[in-house]
Design a protein around this motif. Structure first.
Motif, short mmCIF file in Angstrom:
data_model
loop_
_atom_site.label_atom_id
_atom_site.label_comp_id
_atom_site.label_asym_id
_atom_site.label_seq_id
_atom_site.Cartn_x
_atom_site.Cartn_y
_atom_site.Cartn_z
N ALA A 250 35.12 33.73 32.92
CA ALA A 250 34.03 34.67 33.21
C ALA A 250 34.22 35.39 34.54
O ALA A 250 33.77 36.52 34.72
CB ALA A 250 32.71 33.91 33.22
N GLN A 251 34.88 34.75 35.50
CA GLN A 251 35.05 35.39 36.82
C GLN A 251 36.19 36.40 36.83
O GLN A 251 36.25 37.26 37.70
CB GLN A 251 35.34 34.32 37.88
N ARG A 252 37.10 36.27 35.88
CA ARG A 252 38.35 37.05 35.99
C ARG A 252 38.11 38.55 35.88
O ARG A 252 38.64 39.34 36.66
CB ARG A 252 39.37 36.56 34.96
N LYS A 253 37.30 38.91 34.89
CA LYS A 253 37.03 40.34 34.70
C LYS A 253 36.26 40.89 35.91
O LYS A 253 36.54 41.99 36.40
CB LYS A 253 36.21 40.51 33.42
N GLN A 254 35.31 40.07 36.38
CA GLN A 254 34.51 40.53 37.53
C GLN A 254 35.37 40.74 38.78
O GLN A 254 35.14 41.65 39.56
CB GLN A 254 33.45 39.49 37.86
N PRO A 282 42.80 30.44 30.61
CA PRO A 282 42.23 31.75 30.27
C PRO A 282 43.25 32.87 30.53
O PRO A 282 44.22 32.65 31.25
CB PRO A 282 41.04 31.89 31.21
N PRO A 283 43.01 34.05 29.93
CA PRO A 283 43.97 35.16 30.12
C PRO A 283 44.14 35.51 31.60
O PRO A 283 43.18 35.39 32.38
CB PRO A 283 43.33 36.34 29.39
N PRO A 284 45.33 35.95 31.99
CA PRO A 284 45.53 36.35 33.39
C PRO A 284 44.58 37.49 33.78
O PRO A 284 44.18 38.28 32.91
CB PRO A 284 46.97 36.84 33.44
N LEU A 285 44.26 37.61 35.06
CA LEU A 285 43.45 38.74 35.53
C LEU A 285 44.15 40.04 35.18
O LEU A 285 43.51 41.05 34.90
CB LEU A 285 43.25 38.67 37.05
#
Ligand SMILES: Cc1ncc(COP(=O)(O)O)c(C=O)c1O
Length: 458
Positions: A250-254, A282-285
């Motif tokens: 959840a933090q990656r996109k942000q 999770p997927p890389p940033l």
């Protein structure tokens, strides 16, 4: 601690001979303006330099480099700007090596790789007589870009990829491309200590955000980006070194959105992505990056062949182009032989089989280390069990004397990494990093018992 960075900056200038003995230093006001810091910070740094006899004050005139001060290019003192503290500890001989972030060579595909050595010389008979391009072998870049598109469902072409000699070189190229002395950069606290050493050597000023099992405090990240405009945020968000934590999906996109809003590059160092135990991470940033604010470093050294030193740096054209120029200045290209051997192994079925077995072997070693720590009843040691990577990040009881403990452990042939060197503030003094991937299973058990026995005497 900001004044300490100004202090280091001035010392660096003097020792490189940029500011000579007897020469007038910039006024407090000038330097504060130049470095974008408060005047009091510069004043405090100058006071320290004065106390140490490195600078002199002339009344009504200002600060001068001390007249007896000679540039000391070769001295121990100046060397501290170019130190890799991690490798200094890792060089110390120990039977129970818990400091080295290396996978036991017995778990790596050495024999298979030698098959490919022969094969590539048959396929490319003139291999040794050829340079690679600075950007890296096209065939390898094509293959890796297709692999990344398939695996992470991101947009990438071979032209957006640069091959470097390990992630360490990628970090150095990024630092030399983007950092000017006293530039602000953002780092995690704690973080990979050799990256800190590189950034320090280029004169960066650190702003740190804590990494926890829940990721970062995004408000803090935003505040640093807004207030200090860092050149980049260097992060290791997946099976992080040294903590093993993974920044949640959840933090990656942000984070990518914040990077776009504040025009702050994210340097995503992803050296452990494939070393998960139960679930893939999770997927890389980088997979959320459309505007070119992420530089993605994916090293294959750890789990394929440290000796080949193959790492891919990925990013949009705007960030890859300057890095290719830096790479060309540094060494004009990673050895072609290494790239071809890596390519032919990497695209074979053996590679995936190797990874499957390796994950199981690493998970077993993690379990053994945890089991032994529990059985030896390590007094008040706490950690979060990592879901991938190579380390346990141990919290020791408050006030535990880590430095003499490390000395005694080294004397008894056990090594580990003290938390302080992973801390941009040099203040985390109640943590140690134990790497479980290098020594075999019986050494792992014996070494942990010894580690705990020694700790009881402190
Ligand atoms: C987070 C991180 N980045 C980079 C590196 C350097 O890796 P390489 O061997 O690819 O230079 C390491 C090595 O331990 C690491 O832990």
């Amino acid at each position: 601690m900001l004044y300490r960075q100004v202090y280091e900056y001035v010392v660096n200038q003097i020792e490189r001979g940029d500011w000579n003995a007897g020469e007038k230093l910039p006024s407090v006001r000038q330097l504060a303006l130049e470095l974008d810091v408060n005047r009091l910070t510069v004043f405090k740094a100058y006071q320290h330099l004065k106390q140490e006899g490195k600078v002199e004050v002339k009344e009504k005139s200002g600060y001068y480099v001390a007249s007896r001060h000679k540039p000391q290019v070769e001295s121990d003192d100046s060397e501290r700007h170019w130190k890799n503290k991690l490798s200094e500890i890792q060089r110390k001989p120990a039977i129970y090596q818990f400091s080295t972030a290396i996978i036991d060579p017995n778990l790596l595909p050495n024999l298979f790789l030698s098959d490919y050595v022969k094969q590539v010389f048959d396929i490319y008979p003139k291999l040794m007589g050829t340079y690679s391009t600075a950007q890296g072998d096209e065939e390898l870049r094509e293959h890796l870009s297709r692999y990344m598109v398939r695996k992470h469902r991101l947009q990438l072409t071979a032209s957006e990829l640069l091959i470097t000699s390990g992630a360490q070189q990628a970090i150095d190229l990024i630092a030399r491309t983007y950092i000017r002395p006293m530039d602000a950069i953002m780092v995690e606290r704690p973080t990979y200590s050799a990256a800190l050493d590189v950034f320090r050597a280029y004169g960066a000023r650190f702003f740190a955000v804590d990494i926890t099992p829940e990721g970062y405090d995004l408000e803090k990240v935003e505040q640093v980006m807004k207030q200090h405009r860092p050149r980049f945020f260097y992060m290791n968000p997946t099976f992080h070194n040294p903590t093993g934590y993974t920044v949640p999906s959840a933090q990656r996109k942000q984070l990518v959105e914040l990077a776009e809003r504040y025009r702050c590059l994210l340097i995503e160092d992803d050296a452990f992505n494939d070393m998960y135990f139960d679930q893939p991470p999770p997927p890389p940033l980088f997979s959320y990056d459309t505007e070119g604010w992420v530089v993605y470093i994916r090293s294959f050294c750890k789990y394929v062949a440290p000796g080949l030193r193959i790492c891919a740096v990925m990013g949009r054209k705007s960030v890859i182009q300057p890095l290719i120029s830096s790479k060309s200045l540094a060494d004009n290209g990673t050895p072609l032989v290494n790239q071809k051997i890596f390519l032919h192994y990497f695209e074979s079925d053996r590679m995936q089989q190797h990874l499957k077995k390796l994950r199981i072997a690493l998970q077993i070693r993690r379990d053994i280390m945890e089991e032994e720590l529990i059985q030896a009843q390590a007094p008040d040691w706490q950690w979060v069990s990592p879901k991938g990577g190579l380390y346990l990040w141990i919290k020791l009881p408050d006030g535990f004397p880590v430095t003499p403990y490390l000395d005694e452990c080294l004397r008894q042939s056990v090594s580990f990494i003290p938390g302080t060197i992973c801390d941009p503030m040099n203040a985390i003094d109640d943590r140690i990093r134990l790497c479980f991937s290098f020594v075999n299973e019986s050494q792992l058990r014996e070494g942990v018992r010894r580690l705990v026995t020694i700790a009881r005497h402190f």
